[in-house]
Motif scaffolding. Structure first.
Motif, PDB file in Angstrom:
ATOM      1  N   VAL A 363       0.841  -1.203   0.000  1.00 49.66           N
ATOM      2  CA  VAL A 363       0.000   0.000   0.000  1.00 49.66           C
ATOM      3  C   VAL A 363       0.876   1.252   0.000  1.00 49.66           C
ATOM      4  CG1 VAL A 363      -1.776   1.288   1.261  1.00 49.66           C
ATOM      5  CG2 VAL A 363      -1.887  -1.215   1.156  1.00 49.66           C
ATOM      6  N   THR A 364       1.948   1.255   0.803  1.00 48.37           N
ATOM      7  CA  THR A 364       2.867   2.388   0.855  1.00 48.37           C
ATOM      8  C   THR A 364       4.284   1.905   0.575  1.00 48.37           C
ATOM      9  OG1 THR A 364       3.248   2.139   3.255  1.00 48.37           O
ATOM     10  CG2 THR A 364       1.432   3.582   2.548  1.00 48.37           C
ATOM     11  N   SER A 365       5.124   2.808   0.081  1.00 46.55           N
ATOM     12  CA  SER A 365       6.519   2.465  -0.211  1.00 46.55           C
ATOM     13  C   SER A 365       7.352   3.739  -0.192  1.00 46.55           C
ATOM     14  CB  SER A 365       6.627   1.788  -1.581  1.00 46.55           C
ATOM     15  OG  SER A 365       6.146   2.638  -2.611  1.00 46.55           O
ATOM     16  N   GLU A 366       8.577   3.649   0.339  1.00 48.72           N
ATOM     17  CA  GLU A 366       9.447   4.823   0.382  1.00 48.72           C
ATOM     18  C   GLU A 366      10.876   4.426   0.717  1.00 48.72           C
ATOM     19  OE1 GLU A 366      10.374   7.877  -0.814  1.00 48.72           O
ATOM     20  OE2 GLU A 366       8.210   8.095  -0.491  1.00 48.72           O
ATOM     21  N   TRP A 367      11.821   5.231   0.189  1.00 49.75           N
ATOM     22  CA  TRP A 367      13.235   5.056   0.514  1.00 49.75           C
ATOM     23  C   TRP A 367      13.525   5.621   1.903  1.00 49.75           C
ATOM     24  CZ3 TRP A 367      16.912   2.496  -2.241  1.00 49.75           C
ATOM     25  CH2 TRP A 367      16.644   2.210  -3.572  1.00 49.75           C
ATOM     26  N   TYR A 373      17.964   1.945   2.000  1.00 51.08           N
ATOM     27  CA  TYR A 373      16.932   0.936   2.233  1.00 51.08           C
ATOM     28  C   TYR A 373      15.615   1.394   1.618  1.00 51.08           C
ATOM     29  CZ  TYR A 373      20.273  -0.634   5.766  1.00 51.08           C
ATOM     30  OH  TYR A 373      21.407  -1.061   6.406  1.00 51.08           O
ATOM     31  N   PHE A 374      14.808   0.406   1.236  1.00 49.66           N
ATOM     32  CA  PHE A 374      13.501   0.684   0.643  1.00 49.66           C
ATOM     33  C   PHE A 374      12.458  -0.109   1.417  1.00 49.66           C
ATOM     34  CE2 PHE A 374      10.103   0.234  -2.539  1.00 49.66           C
ATOM     35  CZ  PHE A 374       9.978   1.548  -2.955  1.00 49.66           C
ATOM     36  N   MET A 375      11.451   0.583   1.959  1.00 47.25           N
ATOM     37  CA  MET A 375      10.453  -0.074   2.806  1.00 47.25           C
ATOM     38  C   MET A 375       9.089  -0.066   2.124  1.00 47.25           C
ATOM     39  SD  MET A 375       9.360   0.669   6.783  1.00 47.25           S
ATOM     40  CE  MET A 375       8.836   2.374   6.505  1.00 47.25           C
ATOM     41  N   THR A 376       8.433  -1.223   2.126  1.00 49.77           N
ATOM     42  CA  THR A 376       7.054  -1.332   1.668  1.00 49.77           C
ATOM     43  C   THR A 376       6.194  -1.809   2.832  1.00 49.77           C
ATOM     44  OG1 THR A 376       7.254  -3.642   0.958  1.00 49.77           O
ATOM     45  CG2 THR A 376       7.806  -1.937  -0.662  1.00 49.77           C
ATOM     46  N   ALA A 377       4.919  -1.430   2.810  1.00 52.10           N
ATOM     47  CA  ALA A 377       4.017  -1.813   3.898  1.00 52.10           C
ATOM     48  C   ALA A 377       2.646  -2.153   3.333  1.00 52.10           C
ATOM     49  CB  ALA A 377       3.903  -0.696   4.931  1.00 52.10           C
ATOM     50  N   THR A 378       2.063  -3.211   3.846  1.00 52.72           N
ATOM     51  CA  THR A 378       0.681  -3.578   3.544  1.00 52.72           C
ATOM     52  C   THR A 378      -0.150  -3.194   4.752  1.00 52.72           C
ATOM     53  OG1 THR A 378       1.434  -5.439   2.206  1.00 52.72           O
ATOM     54  CG2 THR A 378      -0.858  -5.456   2.900  1.00 52.72           C
ATOM     55  N   THR A 379      -1.057  -2.235   4.580  1.00 53.97           N
ATOM     56  CA  THR A 379      -1.732  -1.637   5.720  1.00 53.97           C
ATOM     57  C   THR A 379      -3.250  -1.691   5.573  1.00 53.97           C
ATOM     58  OG1 THR A 379      -1.582   0.556   4.688  1.00 53.97           O
ATOM     59  CG2 THR A 379       0.176  -0.059   6.206  1.00 53.97           C
TER      60      THR A 379
END
Length: 520
Positions: A363-367, A373-379
């Motif tokens: 749902v969200t993603s950002e460096w 590092y690159f973070m993704t999240a399912t929220t």
């Protein structure tokens, strides 16, 4: 010799049903993040643009502001029945919006956090994405402006007691975008009216500047626009969206990418090499290049310079998202939303692809602020199952993963990229990477207790097979029978039962035949 200032530590804000907590960011010492701030109850949170303050909504009427060094509450505001709130870029002001029944009731209030006093109030009939925040700030908060009827009003960002410093008259203006750094120009969107085409106009913000636009671009078939300033405030990208596609190629309308410069050297379309919608566009941190994902699926991705000359082709695939890291070296090209989650990581300096991977249902993603590092999240509430966080290395290799029963938010704490060292040095300093998958809290204790004996006693569970409808199973069984093959894995229970009955009957008949022969 000047003292060497150490780079700040990365931090991650995580919010669930019980509230928010602050993690120590990667690299993790034991493969798991440390806890900088234990869970604190809230309904929503948001960092200021520079990461110095944190806004925490605790109820329908309480807004708290925290200092992001100590994470202690600076001030709490009682704002009954507010529907929106936001911090200024440097965390100096808090802006709130309340529902209002009469124009005499000023429902937009700008509070100074240091004193807790309101410094500016006004009436606003309703709130939309284009009209909120009502007061827009530059990144250094030196300039502030607001959209009014047929004009743009400017304020002194350091002293709102002066009121409106000056105005720029723009008849029919419906949306504005102030350049961030420096705040030298403002873009205004005027929609179509009585046969006159829509337009985007750029004005200089200085008080003694001319009231005529320094750049202008008109559009036919334009419903909405998205305006993106570059760093340096010299160029503006405008995504023009129309609700109806005259060519009937897309149910969702059509979109075009336009580019305007403040010196007037370029006002026109960006030369894209494929027809279709504009999925995403983003400037690099230098303000000299921008990347765009465009076209019907499989979409195409390209990098252009500030003169709209193509610099690098990133290929094509199921992509609709672009993320350029804060140092301007790495790019992540991804397909989220209704796409399967493919990600491709590129090194823009070396002009090569570093790796590919997947992050389904993101749902969200950002460096991260340091660009490593690159973070993704399912929220939730977008997705109610498989909530979790994934952190990838700059080349796409998975570094950390944690699943949650319910996750509402996962954000990096903002930091200035200039506070971190050169990206090449940061990459070398990162040691061996380790993938850690942590179960939800309810499962964690059980798995840890039975891990020692469970691995030896129980064999690993088989991966569940894909669902096949009953008619497909029977068809496979019949086909196997006709071909004289064994299909115990694909047969249904009824087919296996019938097969066993037939085999028993054959055995019985075979046994009766010798007995009859002996009796005769």
């Amino acid at each position: 010799m000047a003292a060497v200032v150490s780079a700040p530590a990365l931090e991650i804000l995580v919010r669930g049903p019980e509230g928010f907590s602050i993690w120590n960011g990667p690299p993790f010492s034991n493969g798991q993040p440390g806890m900088k701030l234990e869970t604190s109850p809230c309904t929503s949170t948001k960092f200021s643009e520079d990461g110095s303050r944190l806004m925490v909504l605790k109820s329908d009427s309480v807004i708290s502001v925290f200092d992001c060094i100590s994470y202690r509450e600076i001030r709490s505001f009682q704002v009954p029945n507010f529907t929106a709130a936001t911090l200024s870029p440097r965390g100096t002001y808090l802006q709130t919006f309340q529902k209002s029944s009469t124009p005499q009731e000023k429902n937009v209030v700008l509070w100074k956090i240091e004193t807790g006093d309101p410094v500016y109030q006004q009436f606003q009939k309703n709130m939309t994405k284009t009209t909120w925040p009502s007061i827009r700030f530059s990144s250094d908060e030196a300039v502030a402006c607001r959209l009014a009827t047929n004009e743009i009003q400017f304020f002194d960002g350091g002293d709102f007691s002066k009121g409106v410093v000056h105005r720029i008259r723009v008849p029919g203006v419906a949306a504005v975008e102030l350049s961030k750094e420096p705040a030298s120009h403002v873009a205004a969107f005027v929609p179509e009216s009585k046969g006159v085409p829509a337009s985007v106009q750029i004005f200089a913000c200085a008080k003694d500047s001319q009231t005529q636009p320094v750049a202008r671009r008109s559009f036919f078939r334009c419903s909405t626009v998205q305006m993106n300033w570059n760093y340096g405030s010299t160029g503006l990208l405008v995504v023009v969206q129309s609700d109806v596609d005259k060519t009937n190629q897309s149910y969702y309308g059509e979109s075009k990418l336009n580019y305007l410069t403040t010196d007037g050297t370029h006002e026109g379309l960006v030369p894209l090499r494929k027809e279709g919608p504009i999925h995403d566009v983003q400037w690099s941190c230098s303000g000299s290049e921008f990347a765009v994902v465009y076209g019907f699926m499989p979409a195409r991705a390209s990098v252009f310079d500030k003169k709209c000359n193509p610099l690098l082709e990133l290929g094509s695939g199921p992509y609709n998202t672009l993320r350029w890291n804060p140092k301007g070296r790495f790019l992540c090209l991804a397909g989220f939303g209704n796409l399967p989650g493919d990600m491709a990581f590129w090194d823009y300096i070396e002009k090569k692809q570093l790796g590919t991977t997947k992050a389904e249902w993101s749902v969200t993603s950002e460096w991260s602020p340091d660009g490593c590092y690159f973070m993704t999240a399912t929220t939730a509430p977008r997705l109610q199952v498989d909530n979790g966080i994934k952190i990838f290395h700059y080349n796409g290799s998975l570094y950390f993963k944690k699943m949650f029963d319910k996750l509402y938010q996962a954000d990096w704490k903002p930091e200035s990229p200039g506070r971190f060292g050169d990206i090449a040095v940061l990459i070398k300093s990162i040691g061996a990477l380790r993938v850690e998958e942590i179960k939800p809290q309810g499962e964690r204790s059980k798995s840890s207790q039975s891990s020692a004996k469970g691995t030896a006693a129980n064999p690993p569970a088989q991966k569940p097979a894909a669902y096949r409808p009953p008619h497909a199973k029977n068809a496979a069984a019949v086909q196997a029978e006709l071909l004289g093959q064994s299909s115990t894995e694909t047969m249904s229970k009824n087919a296996l039962r019938n097969k066993k009955k037939r085999e028993k009957q054959k055995d019985k008949k075979a046994g009766e035949a010798p007995d009859a022969a002996n009796g005769s």
